[in-house]
Every structure is written in C-alpha cells, then in structure tokens.
Design a protein around this motif. Structure first.
Motif, PDB file in Angstrom:
ATOM      1  N   PRO A  78      38.959  43.907  34.055  1.00  0.00           N
ATOM      2  CA  PRO A  78      39.303  42.823  34.986  1.00  0.00           C
ATOM      3  C   PRO A  78      39.766  41.562  34.237  1.00  0.00           C
ATOM      4  O   PRO A  78      39.328  41.282  33.124  1.00  0.00           O
ATOM      5  CB  PRO A  78      37.985  42.574  35.714  1.00  0.00           C
ATOM      6  CG  PRO A  78      36.922  43.009  34.753  1.00  0.00           C
ATOM      7  CD  PRO A  78      37.511  44.135  33.960  1.00  0.00           C
ATOM      8  N   ILE A  80      41.463  37.324  35.311  1.00  0.00           N
ATOM      9  CA  ILE A  80      41.745  36.362  36.388  1.00  0.00           C
ATOM     10  C   ILE A  80      43.229  36.034  36.407  1.00  0.00           C
ATOM     11  O   ILE A  80      43.799  35.621  35.396  1.00  0.00           O
ATOM     12  CB  ILE A  80      40.923  35.075  36.221  1.00  0.00           C
ATOM     13  CG1 ILE A  80      39.426  35.402  36.165  1.00  0.00           C
ATOM     14  CG2 ILE A  80      41.223  34.100  37.353  1.00  0.00           C
ATOM     15  CD1 ILE A  80      38.897  36.080  37.408  1.00  0.00           C
ATOM     16  N   SER A  93      41.154  38.354  41.104  1.00  0.00           N
ATOM     17  CA  SER A  93      40.801  39.380  40.115  1.00  0.00           C
ATOM     18  C   SER A  93      41.907  40.435  40.052  1.00  0.00           C
ATOM     19  O   SER A  93      42.333  40.957  41.082  1.00  0.00           O
ATOM     20  CB  SER A  93      39.485  40.068  40.497  1.00  0.00           C
ATOM     21  OG  SER A  93      38.418  39.158  40.408  1.00  0.00           O
ATOM     22  N   GLU A  94      42.377  40.690  38.841  1.00  0.00           N
ATOM     23  CA  GLU A  94      43.343  41.763  38.600  1.00  0.00           C
ATOM     24  C   GLU A  94      42.755  42.689  37.544  1.00  0.00           C
ATOM     25  O   GLU A  94      41.718  42.387  36.950  1.00  0.00           O
ATOM     26  CB  GLU A  94      44.684  41.195  38.130  1.00  0.00           C
ATOM     27  CG  GLU A  94      45.553  40.658  39.242  1.00  0.00           C
ATOM     28  CD  GLU A  94      46.159  41.763  40.086  1.00  0.00           C
ATOM     29  OE1 GLU A  94      45.971  42.954  39.729  1.00  0.00           O
ATOM     30  OE2 GLU A  94      46.794  41.455  41.108  1.00  0.00           O
ATOM     31  N   TYR A  95      43.449  43.809  37.283  1.00  0.00           N
ATOM     32  CA  TYR A  95      42.969  44.762  36.286  1.00  0.00           C
ATOM     33  C   TYR A  95      44.100  45.131  35.331  1.00  0.00           C
ATOM     34  O   TYR A  95      45.250  45.278  35.756  1.00  0.00           O
ATOM     35  CB  TYR A  95      42.424  46.025  36.961  1.00  0.00           C
ATOM     36  CG  TYR A  95      41.079  45.840  37.592  1.00  0.00           C
ATOM     37  CD1 TYR A  95      39.917  46.140  36.890  1.00  0.00           C
ATOM     38  CD2 TYR A  95      40.971  45.341  38.887  1.00  0.00           C
ATOM     39  CE1 TYR A  95      38.674  45.964  37.462  1.00  0.00           C
ATOM     40  CE2 TYR A  95      39.729  45.159  39.478  1.00  0.00           C
ATOM     41  CZ  TYR A  95      38.581  45.467  38.756  1.00  0.00           C
ATOM     42  OH  TYR A  95      37.340  45.285  39.319  1.00  0.00           O
TER      43      TYR A  95
END
Length: 501
Positions: A78, A80, A93-95
């Motif tokens: 994860p 930001i 939240s991104e991955y």
C-alpha cells in the motif's frame, strides 16, 4: 487421469481459451475462462508438463510457488496517493503492482510474446492472510488492483490434504470457479518421459521389474516414507555424474533421493547387480559382434529378469547413440535454411555481414525463448549448434584465403558437407550395431519373448523409431513383420475356434 492425459487436456484448454472471433475478441470471455486446477500427489511432474505445453504451443510461461508469497508480495504494497474530488484534495490508499503480475509484463517485454500461461503451484497452501483474496483472483484474474494481462491463461496446481498439512481445502464457491483435473502417478507414462530424457537405464530396468516402487508414500513409526517421480529423475542425474567421475554409489547416496528404507536397499542391490551384468556380458563386445560363446550360453541360462536387464543395457547403449545421431541430424536440417539464404552472394564482406546477422538473429531468438520459459532442451541444443556453426563459418571466411563471396560460400558448403559425412558415418555404424544386437538376441533367445521386447522398445521410443524410419534397419523390419504376421495368425485361429471349425 495420468499426466499424459492431463497434459493433452490442459493443452487443448489453453488453445481454446486463446481462440478469438473475427473481431479479435476471445471466444470464451475472460471471466468465463475457468483456471485449471491440477490436483495430485507431489513429485509426479505437474511443473514439467507446463513447460512442455508452453514449448509446444510457442507461448510464454511464468511459474510461481504460492507458498513463498505473503499478502504483500502477491497483492502489492500500500501507498498514499493524492486525489482531487469536486475541488477537495484527499489521501487515497493505492497498491503497487503485484510481484506476480509484474513478472508477466517483464516476460512479455523480454520475449516479445503476448500470450502465455501463468502457473501457480501449491495454490491450496497459501498463507492465511492471502487466502481470502484467492477467490477474487480465481474468478476475476486480479491480484490487488492489477489484472492478469489478456491472453494469459491461469493454471494452478496443488496436493491433496493427505500429502501436505498446510493444505486449505477450497470451499464449494471457489471450486465452482475452477476446471478441476485429478492426476495420479503412472509408470508407463513416466517411462516414455524417461526415454526422452535419457534417464539412467538401471532405474528404468529396476522399475520395469518392480513397478509398485515407482511411486510410494506411507506413514511409518519413523515418520513419512516416500518415493516420487522427481526423486527417481534426480537420482538418475547424480548416478550418471558419479559414474563419469568413477565415484562409488552406495545406500547413503541413494537414500538422499529415495526416502524408503526397503526400496533404497533393494535398488542399491539391483544397481550393483546391474553393473555386474554389464561387466559379465561385455555390452560393447555384443554390439560390435565380437561376443563369445560364453556370453551366449550365459544369456540362454539366465532367468527372465536377468534377460530383461541385459536387453535394457543393450537398448540403452544403442538408443543413446541413436538419440545423439538424430539430434545431430536435426541440427544439420536446421542449418539448411540459413545456408540457402547465403547462396549467390558474390561479395566477401557482404557474406560475412550476412553470417553475423544470421548469428545475431538466432541469438535473439534463443534469448526470447529462454525469457519466455518456452525453450525445450532439443530447441536449445539446436539453436546453439547453429550459432556455433555460423560463428565458426564467419571467422573462417573472414580470416581464410577467400577471393570472393562465391569462394567463401563454397568454403561454408564444404564445412557443412564434412558434417554430413560425419552423420552418414554415424548412421552406418549404428545400423551395424543394430544388426549385431538382433543377431545376438536371435542366437541367445531364438523366438522368445525377448525379441518381442526388443522390437517393441525400438518402436515406442521416439528417437529409435525416427532413426529406423530415416535410415532403415532390415533386421527390425523383418522381425516386425514376423511378429505382426504371428499376431494376425493368432487372431485368425481365434476366429476359427469361435466358429467351431
């Protein structure tokens, strides 16, 4: 089903999943392309058949063992990200991309192949934190926020619970999204593979006599006891190297690959006996036609299992030679195209540049196949042979006393011709050795079952069948016809008996 049947079934599935309509869309939508779930005991060759399928379909292969993955490596880490919605800024939240998905893109870039197989082994042994995400992956081909690229078919594999304590049995919802294939160990199928790979004949001869020892798993007071196809293959490789180095083979070595006390003892004893037969019968003398009356009398008096071992040793030697000769023939055949493209080139510099370009193109092809995981042993050897020939030819033309391109091409043709002469010499020698083999079997065993075994083994093994088809063997043809005639006569007599005549 056995592994041979599973291979053909998976191969057909992959081929059909990749089939498109007139607009370039997949005939079976991605969401309906059920991942294959190959379930079977450990060490029976599940990974090996995936490599073969990729090679035969000329597509890429990416393999992963899921037991090595955590939630983070499979789904991504994860981070930001900053977004703006209706004039307001938000932290979201991104991955990062999954390691598995990233590997597919890397293979596509290196190999140039856009279609392939993603093979995930031990899929039913994933960690507890990763397990909930597997349903989403199996249905939608998504790891985290990233999808498996179009054109990539998912094949998974796992062991039944009785073989692995880490197995998490899939629920009905998950299983209903899989194309399930249960496979089991089959010695007959593995024997074909062993012949193709040139595995040690002592192992094949032993298993011919004791097929029940091919795959063996049990729980004893001392713990798990197991024998797998993988164990036999790995043992074969180390035996061949030990023999090359003249190192002694004992139970300690065998026990490092076979985890069963009884089978370790029995195979080691058989291996010693196998080598004794090898020395007693003098295999090379038989194949050169210089065998003694003592060898014939010993063979006549031998028990059937000893006769089979002797036949196995003789066949192993001559079939190994046929395998090498056919590989040499395949390499020379592969060279014809590049050499034909050079004909008519009158300029020496242009000829050397063309040789250099051909070599570089072949090296690029080899690297592409290696990157895709779709390079078979045969194709690897063939391409390396061609590269070596082109490299040597380019150097000889460049450094030799060559007046023009025509003379340079003549030099290359002469080099190719010398290889052809070597091939012809090899084939004649093997034909003579085959004649001596048949003569010995005729003398020692007459019309016994041993001749049937000899003809059958030469027929079913790919390299010997190809050799005989290409270069001939009068003894084989004669005995094959006699055996077929006998079979027809038996069928005819059976029909007469049914009619009561």
């Amino acid at each position: 089903m056995n592994m041979k049947q599973a291979k053909e079934c998976i191969k057909d599935t992959v081929r059909l999943y990749l089939k498109k309509n007139e607009f370039g869309d997949y005939r079976i939508p991605i969401v309906r392309q059920r991942p294959v779930f190959l379930i079977g005991a450990p060490g029976i060759g599940k990974t090996a058949i995936m490599e073969q399928i990729a090679q035969e379909l000329s597509i890429a292969l990416v393999s992963y063992s899921m037991t090595h993955h955590t939630r983070q490596s499979a789904l991504g880490l994860p981070f930001i990200d900053h977004r703006e919605y209706e004039g307001e800024r938000y932290d979201v939240s991104e991955y990062t991309m999954s390691e598995i998905i990233a590997s597919i893109y890397e293979v596509m870039e290196k190999s140039g192949l856009k279609e392939g197989i993603l093979f995930l082994d031990e899929i039913n042994c994933v960690s507890e934190t990763l397990s909930p995400s597997m349903l989403q992956f199996l249905q939608y081909k998504v790891f985290g926020r990233h999808s498996v690229p179009e054109g990539w078919v998912i094949v998974t594999a796992g062991n039944p619970p009785e073989y692995n304590k880490s197995v998490r049995e899939f629920d009905v919802v998950t299983m209903d999204r899989l194309k399930v294939m249960e496979v089991e160990a089959d010695y007959t199928v593995w024997k074909e593979y062993a012949a193709e790979k040139g595995l040690h004949n002592a192992i094949v001869s032993y298993l011919d006599l004791k097929k029940e020892d091919f795959y063996h798993v049990e729980t004893t007071v001392k713990g798990k006891s197991y024998i797998t196809a993988r164990g036999w293959e790995d043992l074969s490789q180390i035996l061949q190297l030990y023999e090359e180095e003249g190192l002694p083979v004992d139970e300690t070595l065998v026990g490092q690959y076979l985890q069963n006390e009884r089978i370790v003892k029995e195979f080691t004893a058989y291996y010693d006996l196998y080598n004794k037969y090898k020395n007693d019968y003098k295999i090379e003398e038989i194949l050169s036609g210089e065998y003694s009356d003592r060898a014939v009398e010993k063979a006549k008096a031998a028990a059937f299992d000893e006769r089979l071992s002797l036949l196995g040793m003789l066949l192993d030697k001559v079939q190994g030679e046929m395998r090498e000769t056919m590989r040499f023939a395949d390499c020379l055949k592969e060279l014809r195209g590049p050499l034909k493209a050079l004909s008519g080139c009158a300029d020496t510099d242009k000829l050397t540049k063309m040789l250099q370009m051909q070599k570089e193109a072949r090296e690029k092809l080899l690297q592409s196949l290696q990157a895709a995981g779709a390079l078979s042993d045969a194709d690897g050897y063939k391409n390396k042979f061609v590269i070596r020939f082109l490299t040597e030819a380019e150097r000889e033309v460049r450094t030799g006393d060559v007046s023009d391109g025509v003379a340079g091409y003549a030099l290359i043709r002469e080099k190719f011709g010398s290889n052809t002469v070597s091939l012809k010499k090899q084939t004649e020698e093997i034909r003579q050795r085959l004649h001596c083999l048949f003569a010995f079997v005729e003398t020692a065993f007459e019309a016994g079952n041993e001749m049937l075994v000899l003809v059958t083994e030469l027929t079913v093994h790919d390299d010997s069948a190809r050799f005989i088809a290409a270069f001939g063997c009068p003894d084989y043809q004669r005995h094959n016809e006699e055996l077929m005639l006998s079979e027809r006569q038996n069928k005819f007599m059976d029909e007469i008996e049914k009619l009561g005549i």
